[in-house]
Design an enzyme around this catalytic site. Structure first.
Site, PDB file in Angstrom:
ATOM      1  N   THR A   1      50.956  66.831  89.417  1.00 44.75           N
ATOM      2  CA  THR A   1      52.088  66.432  89.992  1.00 44.75           C
ATOM      3  C   THR A   1      53.217  67.261  89.514  1.00 44.75           C
ATOM      4  O   THR A   1      53.422  67.545  88.255  1.00 44.75           O
ATOM      5  CB  THR A   1      52.321  65.048  89.564  1.00 44.75           C
ATOM      6  OG1 THR A   1      51.456  64.373  89.996  1.00 44.75           O
ATOM      7  CG2 THR A   1      53.786  64.579  89.995  1.00 44.75           C
TER       8      THR A   1
ATOM      9  N   GLU B   1      47.262  64.414  94.148  1.00 43.71           N
ATOM     10  CA  GLU B   1      46.198  63.534  94.075  1.00 43.71           C
ATOM     11  C   GLU B   1      47.017  62.133  94.025  1.00 43.71           C
ATOM     12  O   GLU B   1      48.213  62.144  93.169  1.00 43.71           O
ATOM     13  CB  GLU B   1      45.330  63.821  93.036  1.00 43.71           C
ATOM     14  CG  GLU B   1      45.938  63.996  91.503  1.00 43.71           C
ATOM     15  CD  GLU B   1      46.217  62.677  91.081  1.00 43.71           C
ATOM     16  OE1 GLU B   1      45.600  61.782  91.272  1.00 43.71           O
ATOM     17  OE2 GLU B   1      47.036  62.458  90.086  1.00 43.71           O
TER      18      GLU B   1
ATOM     19  N   ARG C   1      44.201  56.514  90.939  1.00 49.09           N
ATOM     20  CA  ARG C   1      44.553  55.634  89.724  1.00 49.09           C
ATOM     21  C   ARG C   1      43.456  55.842  88.744  1.00 49.09           C
ATOM     22  O   ARG C   1      42.125  55.585  88.952  1.00 49.09           O
ATOM     23  CB  ARG C   1      44.520  54.409  90.100  1.00 49.09           C
ATOM     24  CG  ARG C   1      45.641  53.829  91.104  1.00 49.09           C
ATOM     25  CD  ARG C   1      45.341  52.460  91.570  1.00 49.09           C
ATOM     26  NE  ARG C   1      44.136  52.668  92.480  1.00 49.09           N
ATOM     27  CZ  ARG C   1      43.572  51.627  93.228  1.00 49.09           C
ATOM     28  NH1 ARG C   1      44.031  50.330  92.988  1.00 49.09           N
ATOM     29  NH2 ARG C   1      42.272  51.864  93.752  1.00 49.09           N
ATOM     30  N   GLU C   2      43.821  55.886  87.470  1.00 47.70           N
ATOM     31  CA  GLU C   2      42.789  55.768  86.160  1.00 47.70           C
ATOM     32  C   GLU C   2      42.086  54.414  86.292  1.00 47.70           C
ATOM     33  O   GLU C   2      42.716  53.559  86.671  1.00 47.70           O
ATOM     34  CB  GLU C   2      43.404  55.978  85.041  1.00 47.70           C
ATOM     35  CG  GLU C   2      44.061  57.343  84.587  1.00 47.70           C
ATOM     36  CD  GLU C   2      44.698  57.654  83.307  1.00 47.70           C
ATOM     37  OE1 GLU C   2      44.395  56.784  82.427  1.00 47.70           O
ATOM     38  OE2 GLU C   2      45.680  58.456  83.299  1.00 47.70           O
TER      39      GLU C   2
ATOM     40  N   GLY D   1      54.644  41.329  84.213  1.00 48.15           N
ATOM     41  CA  GLY D   1      54.026  41.751  82.671  1.00 48.15           C
ATOM     42  C   GLY D   1      55.079  42.185  81.838  1.00 48.15           C
ATOM     43  O   GLY D   1      56.143  42.111  81.831  1.00 48.15           O
TER      44      GLY D   1
ATOM     45  N   CYS E   1      51.457  58.844  83.993  1.00 46.62           N
ATOM     46  CA  CYS E   1      52.103  59.128  85.267  1.00 46.62           C
ATOM     47  C   CYS E   1      53.518  58.652  85.377  1.00 46.62           C
ATOM     48  O   CYS E   1      54.333  59.411  85.452  1.00 46.62           O
ATOM     49  CB  CYS E   1      51.136  58.894  86.358  1.00 46.62           C
ATOM     50  SG  CYS E   1      49.397  59.458  86.155  1.00 46.62           S
TER      51      CYS E   1
ATOM     52  N   ARG F   1      48.194  56.403  76.640  1.00 46.01           N
ATOM     53  CA  ARG F   1      49.578  57.161  76.754  1.00 46.01           C
ATOM     54  C   ARG F   1      50.565  56.202  77.170  1.00 46.01           C
ATOM     55  O   ARG F   1      50.575  55.454  78.347  1.00 46.01           O
ATOM     56  CB  ARG F   1      49.423  58.386  77.490  1.00 46.01           C
ATOM     57  CG  ARG F   1      48.549  59.557  76.964  1.00 46.01           C
ATOM     58  CD  ARG F   1      48.483  60.795  77.823  1.00 46.01           C
ATOM     59  NE  ARG F   1      47.414  60.485  78.676  1.00 46.01           N
ATOM     60  CZ  ARG F   1      47.068  61.371  79.574  1.00 46.01           C
ATOM     61  NH1 ARG F   1      47.547  62.523  79.858  1.00 46.01           N
ATOM     62  NH2 ARG F   1      45.926  61.105  80.535  1.00 46.01           N
TER      63      ARG F   1
HETATM   64  C1  UGA Z   1      49.423  55.842  89.253  1.00 42.29           C
HETATM   65  C2  UGA Z   1      49.298  55.802  90.785  1.00 42.29           C
HETATM   66  O1  UGA Z   1      49.019  54.337  90.981  1.00 42.29           O
HETATM   67  C3  UGA Z   1      48.492  56.753  91.288  1.00 42.29           C
HETATM   68  O2  UGA Z   1      48.579  56.631  92.677  1.00 42.29           O
HETATM   69  C4  UGA Z   1      48.654  58.246  90.987  1.00 42.29           C
HETATM   70  O3  UGA Z   1      47.886  59.112  91.378  1.00 42.29           O
HETATM   71  C5  UGA Z   1      48.652  58.268  89.407  1.00 42.29           C
HETATM   72  O4  UGA Z   1      49.709  57.328  88.917  1.00 42.29           O
HETATM   73  C6  UGA Z   1      48.928  59.821  89.078  1.00 42.29           C
HETATM   74  O5  UGA Z   1      50.202  60.152  89.233  1.00 42.29           O
HETATM   75  O6  UGA Z   1      48.292  60.511  88.484  1.00 42.29           O
HETATM   76  P1  UGA Z   1      47.934  55.251  87.101  1.00 42.29           P
HETATM   77  O7  UGA Z   1      48.917  55.733  86.192  1.00 42.29           O
HETATM   78  O8  UGA Z   1      46.325  55.456  86.820  1.00 42.29           O
HETATM   79  O9  UGA Z   1      48.021  55.647  88.574  1.00 42.29           O
HETATM   80  O10 UGA Z   1      47.834  53.554  87.081  1.00 42.29           O
HETATM   81  P2  UGA Z   1      48.478  52.373  87.944  1.00 42.29           P
HETATM   82  O11 UGA Z   1      47.343  51.731  88.431  1.00 42.29           O
HETATM   83  O12 UGA Z   1      49.331  52.813  88.958  1.00 42.29           O
HETATM   84  O13 UGA Z   1      49.261  51.648  86.817  1.00 42.29           O
HETATM   85  C7  UGA Z   1      50.438  52.021  86.335  1.00 42.29           C
HETATM   86  C8  UGA Z   1      51.152  51.009  85.308  1.00 42.29           C
HETATM   87  O14 UGA Z   1      51.653  49.857  86.028  1.00 42.29           O
HETATM   88  C9  UGA Z   1      50.139  50.442  84.409  1.00 42.29           C
HETATM   89  O15 UGA Z   1      50.703  50.253  83.151  1.00 42.29           O
HETATM   90  C10 UGA Z   1      50.044  48.815  84.864  1.00 42.29           C
HETATM   91  O16 UGA Z   1      49.737  48.216  84.112  1.00 42.29           O
HETATM   92  C11 UGA Z   1      51.216  48.915  85.435  1.00 42.29           C
HETATM   93  N1  UGA Z   1      51.274  47.713  86.615  1.00 42.29           N
HETATM   94  C12 UGA Z   1      50.550  48.057  87.854  1.00 42.29           C
HETATM   95  C13 UGA Z   1      51.987  46.577  86.588  1.00 42.29           C
HETATM   96  O17 UGA Z   1      52.748  46.312  85.378  1.00 42.29           O
HETATM   97  N2  UGA Z   1      51.951  45.597  87.430  1.00 42.29           N
HETATM   98  C14 UGA Z   1      51.314  45.991  88.924  1.00 42.29           C
HETATM   99  O18 UGA Z   1      51.412  44.964  89.585  1.00 42.29           O
HETATM  100  C15 UGA Z   1      50.691  47.182  88.748  1.00 42.29           C
END
Ligand code: UGA
Length: 443
Positions: free
Chosen positions: A121, A151, A154-155, A256, A263, A330
Site C-alpha cells: 500500500t 492487494e 484480509r489477514e 466493539g 493496515c 500490531r
Molecule cells: C484490511 C482490509 O479489510 C483489507 O481489505 C486490506 O487488504 C488490508 O486491511 C490491508 O490493507 O492489507 P485486515 O487489516 O486484515 O484487512 O483486517 P480487517 O478484517 O479489515 O479488520 C481490521 C480491523 O477492524 C480489526 O481490528 C477488526 O477487529 C476491526 N473490525 C472489523 C471491527 O471492529 N468491526 C467490524 O465490523 C469489522
C-alpha cells in the site's frame, strides 16, 4: 509465467504462494538477514489459515522457491512484485524508504524489459517516484513499466481472499503492461468479478480510499453504539436494520473496541497526510481515528466502572490478536488495554489461540502476567473475564463451566459475542447493548 516477489511478509508471502498455486513459477526474495530455513521447509513465519498447506504443495511441485540473493531474483523474471513494508513514519506519513531502495536495486540490475508492480500500500503518485528513481539510477534507456496492483486481502482469510477476489484493480500506463496482467490473471478473468484497468495513480488511491472507508464504517457504528447503550437499544439490531439497505451493507458494522492491525491505523494516517500535502484537510478521517482511539479508553473506563478498583484483581483476558484467525498483534486494542490494567496493578491471566507468543515479546510473563494454553484455566479464581477478540472458540464456550470456574461471574465483552438472553447467570457487559437488547429477525 515467471514471477519475482520482493518481500515475504504478510502481503508478499501470500501473493507468492497464491501465484505459485496459479501455476506460475515464483521466486520470493527476502533481505540477507532473514532466515529462510522455515520457509524453504514449508513453514510460514506467521499464522495464516491454509497458507502452509499451499506453500508445501507448491514447494513440492517446484513452483515456488526462496532466496536472499537480490541479483538472482531480479534477473529471474520480467515481472516483479514489490511487497516490501511501507510502515508509518513519525509524522504519520508512509515511510517509503524500502520502496525507494528496491527501486534503486532494480535500476542497477536492469538488463531487459521489466514490469515492476507495486503491491504494497503506497500513497498516490508513488509510482512516479519509483519510475523517476529507476530512470535516475539505471544508466540505460531500457524500457520498463511501473504499475500498481493493490492487494485487498484480509489477514486471517488472505488465501481465500486472493483466490476469490471481489475485484482486481490494475493501474497501468502501457499496452504491454496491460497484456502481461491479462495473462497473469487469466485464471481469474474468466470468473465473475470485475477487473478494473485504470491509471497507476487511481489504483494507488483506490487502496487508501477503500481501507479508510471501511474504517469509517467501523467508527460510525461505534459512535451509534454509544447512543444505543444510553438508550437501551441493541446496536446489532440497528446494524442489521441499516445493513439490509444494499447501499449501506451489513459488513464492517460490528461495534466493539475498534479497529487495529497493521493496515487501517497506518493507512488512515497516511491518507490524511497525503491529502494534506495536496491541500485537502481530511477532517472526516481525523474524526474516524479519534473515535477509534476513544473506544479503547471507553472500554478501560467500563472495566473500572464495573470492578471499581483494579489493583490485585484477577482478570482473565480472552483474545490478544487484533482480530480472529491471526497471530498478529500490531496495533491491537489488547496492547493498550493490558498496559492500562497492569499500570493499575491488576493480575492478568491471558489466553489467545495463536497470538500469545507475539504478545509475550511485548509483555513477558511476570508476577502480574500469566499466560495459559487452555482458555478455561484463565478463569480459575478470576474476578472478571474480558473478551477482546471474537475467536470462534470463545463464541461456543461452555457458559456453565465459565460460571463455575470464576470467583465472580463478571464478563466484559468488547466484541459482543454472546446473546444477552443467554447471560442471565452473569453480570454481563457488552458494547452498545442496553437491558432491552436481543431483538429477533422474523424472516
Ligand atoms: C484490511 C482490509 O479489510 C483489507 O481489505 C486490506 O487488504 C488490508 O486491511 C490491508 O490493507 O492489507 P485486515 O487489516 O486484515 O484487512 O483486517 P480487517 O478484517 O479489515 O479488520 C481490521 C480491523 O477492524 C480489526 O481490528 C477488526 O477487529 C476491526 N473490525 C472489523 C471491527 O471492529 N468491526 C467490524 O465490523 C469489522
Amino acid at each position: 509465467m515467471k514471477i519475482t516477489v520482493i518481500g515475504a511478509g504478510y502481503v508478499g508471502l501470500v501473493t507468492a504462494v497464491c501465484l505459485s498455486e496459479l501455476k506460475n513459477n515464483v521466486l520470493c526474495v527476502e533481505r540477507p538477514s532473514f532466515d529462510l530455513t522455515n520457509l524453504k521447509n514449508g513453514i510460514s513465519h506467521f499464522y495464516e489459515p491454509g497458507l502452509n498447506e499451499l506453500l508445501n504443495k507448491n514447494i513440492k511441485a517446484d513452483r515456488i522457491s526462496f532466496t536472499t540473493d537480490l541479483d538472482k531474483a531480479i534477473n529471474f523474471s520480467d515481472v516483479i512484485f514489490i511487497c516490501v513494508g511501507t510502515p508509518q513514519s513519525d509524522s504519520g506519513k508512509a515511510d517509503l524508504s524500502q520502496v525507494e531502495n528496491i527501486s534503486r536495486q532494480i535500476a542497477k540490475r536492469l538488463k531487459s524489459y521489466k514490469l515492476i508492480i507495486e503491491k504494497s500500500t503506497v500513497p498516490v503518485n508513488t509510482h512516479q517516484w519509483v519510475k523517476k528513481t529507476i530512470k535516475r539510477y539505471a544508466h540505460t534507456d531500457l524500457e520498463f513499466d511501473v504499475a500498481s496492483n493493490p492487494e485487498f486481502l484480509r489477514e486471517g482469510s488472505a488465501v481465500f481472499d486472493f483466490m476469490n477476489p471481489d475485484r482486481i484493480v490494475i493501474g497501468v500506463e502501457s499496452e504491454k503492461a496491460k497484456q502481461i496482467f491479462k495473462e497473469l490473471y487469466s485464471p481469474f478473468i474468466k470468473k465473475d468479478f470485475p477487473v478494473l484497468i485504470t491509471t497507476p495513480a487511481a489504483s494507488e488511491l483506490i487502496k487508501h480510499a477503500a481501507n479508510s472507508f471501511l474504517a469509517l464504517k467501523i467508527s460510525y457504528i461505534n459512535m451509534v453504539s454509544e447512543l444505543c447503550e444510553k438508550t437501551d437499544i441493541d446496536i446489532n439490531m440497528v446494524a442489521d436494520g441499516i445493513g439490509y439497505d444494499k447501499r449501506i451493507g451489513r459488513d464492517f458494522l460490528n461495534a466493539g473496541i475498534g479497529y487495529g492491525g497493521s493496515c487501517f491505523p497506518k493507512d488512515i494516517k497516511a491518507f490524511i497526510k497525503i491529502a494534506e500535502e495536496h491541500g485537502t484537510d481530511f477532517t472526516l478521517l481525523k474524526e474516524v481515528e479519534k473515535i477509534n482511539n476513544q473506544k479503547r479508553k471507553n472500554y478501560i473506563k467500563k472495566v473500572e466502572k464495573v470492578l471499581w478498583i483494579n489493583k490485585n484483581k484477577n482478570i482473565a483476558v480472552w483474545g490478544l490478536s487484533f482480530k480472529p484467525e491471526t497471530d498478529d498483534i500490531r496495533e491491537a486494542p489488547s496492547l493498550d488495554i493490558v498496559n492500562e490494567l497492569l499500570k493499575k496493578g491488576a493480575n492478568l491471566r491471558l489466553y489467545d489461540p495463536q497470538a500469545a507468543e507475539n504478545f509475550k515479546l511485548v509483555f513477558p510473563e511476570s508476577k502480574n502476567i500469566q499466560y495459559f494454553k487452555d482458555m478455561y484455566k484463565t478463569l480459575e479464581n478470576a474476578d472478571a473475564l474480558l473478551i477482546l477478540t471474537e475467536w470462534a472458540e470463545f463464541k461456543t464456550a461452555d457458559l456453565d463451566k465459565i460460571k463455575k470456574l470464576m470467583k465472580l461471574p463478571i464478563i466484559i465483552d468488547g466484541r459482543n459475542i454472546y446473546k444477552i438472553r443467554d447471560m442471565g447467570e452473569f453480570e454481563y457487559y457488552s458494547i452498545g447493548r442496553g437491558k432491552f437488547s436481543d431483538s429477533e429477525i422474523l424472516k
